[in-house]
Design a protein around this motif. Structure first.
Motif, PDB file in Angstrom:
ATOM      1  N   GLU A 164      -2.629   4.270 -11.289  1.00  0.00           N
ATOM      2  CA  GLU A 164      -1.190   4.223 -11.561  1.00  0.00           C
ATOM      3  C   GLU A 164      -0.894   3.718 -12.974  1.00  0.00           C
ATOM      4  OE1 GLU A 164       1.399   2.982  -8.400  1.00  0.00           O
ATOM      5  OE2 GLU A 164      -0.303   2.883  -7.023  1.00  0.00           O
TER       6      GLU A 164
ATOM      7  N   SER B 179      -2.937   4.307   1.327  1.00  0.00           N
ATOM      8  CA  SER B 179      -3.742   5.465   1.762  1.00  0.00           C
ATOM      9  C   SER B 179      -5.179   5.398   1.256  1.00  0.00           C
ATOM     10  CB  SER B 179      -3.075   6.773   1.315  1.00  0.00           C
ATOM     11  OG  SER B 179      -2.933   6.809  -0.087  1.00  0.00           O
TER      12      SER B 179
ATOM     13  N   GLU C 196     -16.508  -1.472  -5.713  1.00  0.00           N
ATOM     14  CA  GLU C 196     -16.705  -1.568  -4.268  1.00  0.00           C
ATOM     15  C   GLU C 196     -17.823  -0.603  -3.883  1.00  0.00           C
ATOM     16  OE1 GLU C 196     -15.286  -3.577  -2.209  1.00  0.00           O
ATOM     17  OE2 GLU C 196     -13.360  -4.157  -3.115  1.00  0.00           O
TER      18      GLU C 196
ATOM     19  N   THR D   1      -8.933   2.073  -3.589  1.00  0.00           N
ATOM     20  CA  THR D   1     -10.278   1.911  -3.035  1.00  0.00           C
ATOM     21  C   THR D   1     -11.189   3.046  -3.506  1.00  0.00           C
ATOM     22  OG1 THR D   1      -9.325   0.806  -1.097  1.00  0.00           O
ATOM     23  CG2 THR D   1     -11.559   1.684  -0.865  1.00  0.00           C
TER      24      THR D   1
ATOM     25  N   HIS E 179       2.007   8.118  -8.423  1.00  0.00           N
ATOM     26  CA  HIS E 179       2.989   8.370  -7.372  1.00  0.00           C
ATOM     27  C   HIS E 179       3.901   9.531  -7.750  1.00  0.00           C
ATOM     28  CE1 HIS E 179       2.356   5.310  -4.372  1.00  0.00           C
ATOM     29  NE2 HIS E 179       2.098   4.448  -5.341  1.00  0.00           N
TER      30      HIS E 179
HETATM   31  N1  LIG Z   1     -10.793  -5.961  -0.523  1.00  0.00           N
HETATM   32  C1  LIG Z   1     -10.173  -5.536   0.592  1.00  0.00           C
HETATM   33  N2  LIG Z   1     -10.392  -6.132   1.767  1.00  0.00           N
HETATM   34  C2  LIG Z   1      -9.792  -5.683   2.893  1.00  0.00           C
HETATM   35  N3  LIG Z   1      -8.927  -4.652   2.933  1.00  0.00           N
HETATM   36  C3  LIG Z   1      -8.666  -4.021   1.777  1.00  0.00           C
HETATM   37  C4  LIG Z   1      -9.257  -4.428   0.537  1.00  0.00           C
HETATM   38  N4  LIG Z   1      -8.812  -3.611  -0.438  1.00  0.00           N
HETATM   39  C5  LIG Z   1      -7.971  -2.746   0.156  1.00  0.00           C
HETATM   40  N5  LIG Z   1      -7.885  -2.995   1.480  1.00  0.00           N
HETATM   41  C6  LIG Z   1      -7.072  -2.223   2.448  1.00  0.00           C
HETATM   42  O1  LIG Z   1      -7.372  -0.860   2.303  1.00  0.00           O
HETATM   43  C7  LIG Z   1      -6.201  -0.050   2.462  1.00  0.00           C
HETATM   44  C8  LIG Z   1      -6.065   0.849   1.257  1.00  0.00           C
HETATM   45  O2  LIG Z   1      -5.807   0.048   0.110  1.00  0.00           O
HETATM   46  P1  LIG Z   1      -5.693   0.646  -1.333  1.00  0.00           P
HETATM   47  O3  LIG Z   1      -5.439  -0.476  -2.251  1.00  0.00           O
HETATM   48  O4  LIG Z   1      -6.878   1.501  -1.617  1.00  0.00           O
HETATM   49  O5  LIG Z   1      -4.407   1.581  -1.189  1.00  0.00           O
HETATM   50  P2  LIG Z   1      -3.574   2.376  -2.286  1.00  0.00           P
HETATM   51  O6  LIG Z   1      -3.506   3.789  -1.831  1.00  0.00           O
HETATM   52  O7  LIG Z   1      -4.156   2.107  -3.636  1.00  0.00           O
HETATM   53  O8  LIG Z   1      -2.124   1.715  -2.153  1.00  0.00           O
HETATM   54  P3  LIG Z   1      -1.010   1.428  -3.304  1.00  0.00           P
HETATM   55  O9  LIG Z   1      -0.352   2.761  -3.565  1.00  0.00           O
HETATM   56  O10 LIG Z   1      -0.077   0.468  -2.633  1.00  0.00           O
HETATM   57  O11 LIG Z   1      -1.692   0.857  -4.490  1.00  0.00           O
HETATM   58  C9  LIG Z   1      -5.056  -1.034   2.660  1.00  0.00           C
HETATM   59  O12 LIG Z   1      -4.791  -1.105   4.040  1.00  0.00           O
HETATM   60  C10 LIG Z   1      -5.599  -2.344   2.152  1.00  0.00           C
HETATM   61  O13 LIG Z   1      -5.023  -3.428   2.828  1.00  0.00           O
END
Ligand SMILES: Nc1ncnc2c1ncn2[C@@H]1O[C@H](COP(=O)(O)OP(=O)(O)OP(=O)(O)O)[C@@H](O)[C@H]1O
Ligand SMILES: [Mg+2]
Length: 222
Positions: free
Chosen positions: A166, A41, A54, A45, A199
Motif C-alpha cells: 500500500e 485477506s 515470514e 502476509t 486498495h
Molecule cells: N504476526 C501475526 N500473527 C498472527 N496473526 C497475524 C500476523 N500477521 C497477520 N496476522 C493475521 O493474518 C490475517 C491477514 O493479515 P494481513 O496483514 O496479511 O492482511 P492484509 O490483507 O494486509 O490487511 P490490510 O489491508 O488491513 O493491511 C489477519 O487476520 C491478521 O490478523
C-alpha cells in the motif's frame, strides 16, 4: 527463471486461522503485478513471505531461483538485503536524517557507502524530482515527497525485486497516482520486478497483471 514463484503456499500463524490458502503465483522478471483484496485477506502476509520476513507453513517460495525454505534465517536475511527492496504505507524514514542520508541508509548499514554510491543517491533523487531537497531534513517534506524518498531508498542497492505494501495508502488520490506512476517508471528504468498491494482499482489497473486475495485464496483478475 522467474523473479518470484509461490507454489501452493499456505500460512497459518500459531493458533490462528489459515491466512493464505494454497497460493500459487509466478512473477516473471521485470513484470509489475498488483494485488488487491479486503483488509485482513492476507496481502501483507503474502509480501512478507515473498520477502522472507515470514515463513510459509506449507508450499514453496522461490526468489530468483533460490528456494526460501532451504535457507536459514541468516540466508533469507542476506537474500532479502541483496535482492529485495521494500516500500511501506508509512514511509519509515529516520526523522533526524536528511533526505540524502535516508536514501543512502542501506549502503551505510551495509558498510558500502562510497563516492559511487553518493552518485547513485543523487541520480535517484534527481529521478524522482527531489535533487534540490537532498540536504533538507525529511521532516520538512510532504507525504508524497517522503514516499519518493522511501522509493529511492528501496532502489539504492539495485534490488531485482521491489515489494510495496500500500505505497499510496497514506496519500491523497492525486499524490498517490503520481507516486504510483513514479514507482512503476522507476522500476521499469531499473529493470526491477515490482509486486504492489493497493486498495485502489485505478492504481491496480496500471499493473501488467492483477490478482485478488479473498480470505487467503489468490485469483487472477481480468
Ligand atoms: N504476526 C501475526 N500473527 C498472527 N496473526 C497475524 C500476523 N500477521 C497477520 N496476522 C493475521 O493474518 C490475517 C491477514 O493479515 P494481513 O496483514 O496479511 O492482511 P492484509 O490483507 O494486509 O490487511 P490490510 O489491508 O488491513 O493491511 C489477519 O487476520 C491478521 O490478523
Ligand atoms: Mg496489509
Amino acid at each position: 527463471m522467474s523473479a518470484l514463484v509461490f507454489d501452493k503456499v499456505s500460512k497459518r500463524f500459531e493458533g490462528g486461522r489459515l491466512v493464505l490458502d494454497a497460493v500459487s503465483l509466478e512473477v516473471p522478471r521485470g513484470a509489475r503485478y498488483a494485488v488487491v483484496g479486503r483488509s485482513g485477506s492476507g496481502k501483507s502476509t503474502l509480501l512478507h513471505i515473498a520477502a522472507g520476513i515470514e515463513v510459509a507453513t506449507q508450499g514453496t517460495v522461490g526468489l530468483f531461483g533460490k528456494a526460501l525454505h532451504e535457507l536459514d534465517d541468516r540466508g533469507r536475511t542476506l537474500l532479502r538485503r541483496d535482492a529485495v527492496g521494500l516500500v511501506f504505507q508509512s514511509f519509515f524514514l529516520l526523522p533526524h536524517l536528511s533526505v540524502a542520508e535516508n536514501v543512502g541508509l542501506p549502503a551505510m548499514i551495509a558498510g558500502t557507502m562510497s563516492g559511487r554510491m553518493r552518485d547513485r543517491v543523487r541520480h535517484l533523487l534527481t529521478r524522482v524530482g527531489l535533487a534540490d531537497r537532498s540536504a533538507d531534513s525529511v521532516q520538512k517534506l510532504s507525504g508524497g515527497e517522503m514516499q519518493r524518498v522511501a522509493i529511492c531508498r528501496a532502489l539504492l542497492l539495485s534490488p531485482k525485486l521491489i515489494l510495496a505494501d500500500e505505497p499510496t495508502g497514506n496519500l491523497d488520490d492525486v499524490t498517490g497516482r503520481e507516486v504510483m506512476r513514479l514507482l512503476l517508471e522507476a522500476c521499469g528504468d531499473e529493470g526491477a520486478t515490482l509486486v504492489y498491494v493497493t486498495h485502489s482499482q485505478e492504481l491496480a489497473a496500471l499493473a501488467d497483471a492483477r490478482f485478488v486475495l479473498h480470505s487467503g485464496v489468490l485469483e487472477k483478475a481480468p
